[in-house]
Scaffold this active site. Structure first.
Site, PDB file in Angstrom:
ATOM      1  N   ASP A  11       0.838  -1.212   0.000  1.00  0.00           N
ATOM      2  CA  ASP A  11       0.000   0.000   0.000  1.00  0.00           C
ATOM      3  C   ASP A  11       0.870   1.258   0.000  1.00  0.00           C
ATOM      4  O   ASP A  11       0.586   2.232  -0.698  1.00  0.00           O
ATOM      5  CB  ASP A  11      -0.921  -0.007   1.232  1.00  0.00           C
ATOM      6  CG  ASP A  11      -2.185   0.805   1.018  1.00  0.00           C
ATOM      7  OD1 ASP A  11      -2.345   1.389  -0.064  1.00  0.00           O
ATOM      8  OD2 ASP A  11      -3.011   0.855   1.943  1.00  0.00           O
ATOM      9  N   HIS A 203      -7.560  -0.804   9.139  1.00  0.00           N
ATOM     10  CA  HIS A 203      -6.576  -0.257   8.195  1.00  0.00           C
ATOM     11  C   HIS A 203      -6.885   1.228   8.004  1.00  0.00           C
ATOM     12  O   HIS A 203      -7.894   1.569   7.414  1.00  0.00           O
ATOM     13  CB  HIS A 203      -6.733  -1.050   6.880  1.00  0.00           C
ATOM     14  CG  HIS A 203      -5.923  -0.560   5.726  1.00  0.00           C
ATOM     15  ND1 HIS A 203      -4.866  -1.287   5.203  1.00  0.00           N
ATOM     16  CD2 HIS A 203      -6.019   0.551   4.952  1.00  0.00           C
ATOM     17  CE1 HIS A 203      -4.355  -0.636   4.163  1.00  0.00           C
ATOM     18  NE2 HIS A 203      -5.032   0.475   3.986  1.00  0.00           N
ATOM     19  N   CYS A 236       3.108  10.410  -1.347  1.00  0.00           N
ATOM     20  CA  CYS A 236       3.838  11.243  -2.307  1.00  0.00           C
ATOM     21  C   CYS A 236       2.997  12.453  -2.708  1.00  0.00           C
ATOM     22  O   CYS A 236       1.878  12.314  -3.184  1.00  0.00           O
ATOM     23  CB  CYS A 236       4.174  10.432  -3.548  1.00  0.00           C
ATOM     24  SG  CYS A 236       4.901  11.434  -4.835  1.00  0.00           S
TER      25      CYS A 236
HETATM   26 ZN    ZN Z   1      -4.866   1.474   2.120  1.00  0.00          ZN
END
Ligand code: ZN
Length: 298
Positions: A11, A203, A236
């Site tokens: 991820d 998550h 990013c």
């Molecule tokens: Zn994720």
């Protein structure tokens, strides 16, 4: 004890602009294992044309050390992903879909119903082939296109995945929309429907600065399994969907500081985060690698 699933190699890197070599990925995973991480999402079996960063999934898996107690997971979003995964030594299939039609149509070009039909078959075949299967339900805390996703719909998707044979479930805050009160409410709804024995993980992305707050809220509601990404990889600023995961070493620092065991070595995690930052040519999001470990937390 906290069980961390390190998702930086998948991820995290998937959302980074700089293409990382297979060699560097393998070294990163080895360093994470050396720091005590036992569960990792290491690859994605998506179309390499769509996600070039993940095109070396087979090579990465072939080069990883096979170690007792270490579990390697790979993301599977479709039947073609399953077919690729089955030819590898990957231990766990991380079968994922989102729970919002609008998001799923954009992401997988299918409605939730269509994805559920395909993926429940994928789950069954994965289980029959002897792989572990983790079901991941995305946009579980909100969708950027639809807004709130009704809890009934998330529970319904969870039920389909579990009855197909998933060994565990993870609720993902795909675009960082969750807040701590909502996390408590959602976890409680899952416990009410499926009982406290359900192996449920969370998550979170730190998109809006609430990653660790949401993690703590989940822990207090009884969750012990959390995904995170070393150095907070994945944010990013030039990527169109810039979204960093909760940072592994920051999360470890929080839990260990509270006296909650993570079975990891924080100093080694920080070293790994800095080593990765040097390579990525940009400052990464992790906080503790900049500030150092506080005396009281040692
Ligand atoms: Zn994720």
């Amino acid at each position: 004890m906290i069980e961390i699933c390190e998702v930086g190699p998948r991820d995290g890197l998937q959302n980074e602009c700089k293409i990382v070599t297979t060699d560097k990925k393998v070294k990163l995973i080895e360093k994470l294992i050396d720091a005590g991480i036992r569960t990792l999402e290491v690859v994605s079996f998506v179309n390499p044309k769509v996600v070039p960063q993940m095109s070396d999934a087979e090579d990465v898996l072939e080069r990883l050390p096979r170690l007792e107690g270490i579990r390697y997971g790979g993301l599977v979003l479709s039947r073609s992903g399953l077919e690729r995964a089955q030819k590898t030594s990957v231990d766990y299939l991380h079968v994922a879909m989102t729970t919002s039609d609008a998001f799923n149509l954009k992401n997988a070009k299918r409605t939730v119903k269509e994805s559920t039909e395909e993926l429940t078959k994928v789950i069954r075949e994965g289980v029959e082939a002897g792989k572990g299967v983790s079901g991941i339900l995305g946009t579980a805390f909100g969708c950027p296109y639809e807004g709130e996703v009704p809890i009934e719909r998330i529970l319904e998707s969870a039920e389909s995945f579990l009855s197909a044979g998933c060994h565990e479930l993870t609720l993902a805050d795909t675009t960082g929309m969750a807040n701590p009160a909502q996390v408590t409410k959602t976890v409680k709804a899952f416990q009410k429907k499926f009982g406290k024995d359900l192996n449920l993980g969370l998550h979170f992305h730190n998109t809006r600065g609430l990653g660790l707050a949401n993690t703590l809220s989940g822990y207090e509601a009884g969750i012990q399994r959390f995904d995170s990404s070393i150095a907070g990889l994945g944010g990013c600023p030039f990527a169109p969907k810039a979204v960093g995961n909760v940072c592994t070493e920051d999360m470890v620092n929080m839990f260990e500081g509270m006296g909650i065991n993570t079975n990891t070595n924080l100093t080694k995690l920080i070293e790994t985060a800095k080593w990765m930052e040097d390579y990525m040519d940009r400052p990464l999001d992790g906080m503790i690698m900049k500030a150092g470990i506080a005396q009281t937390a040692q």
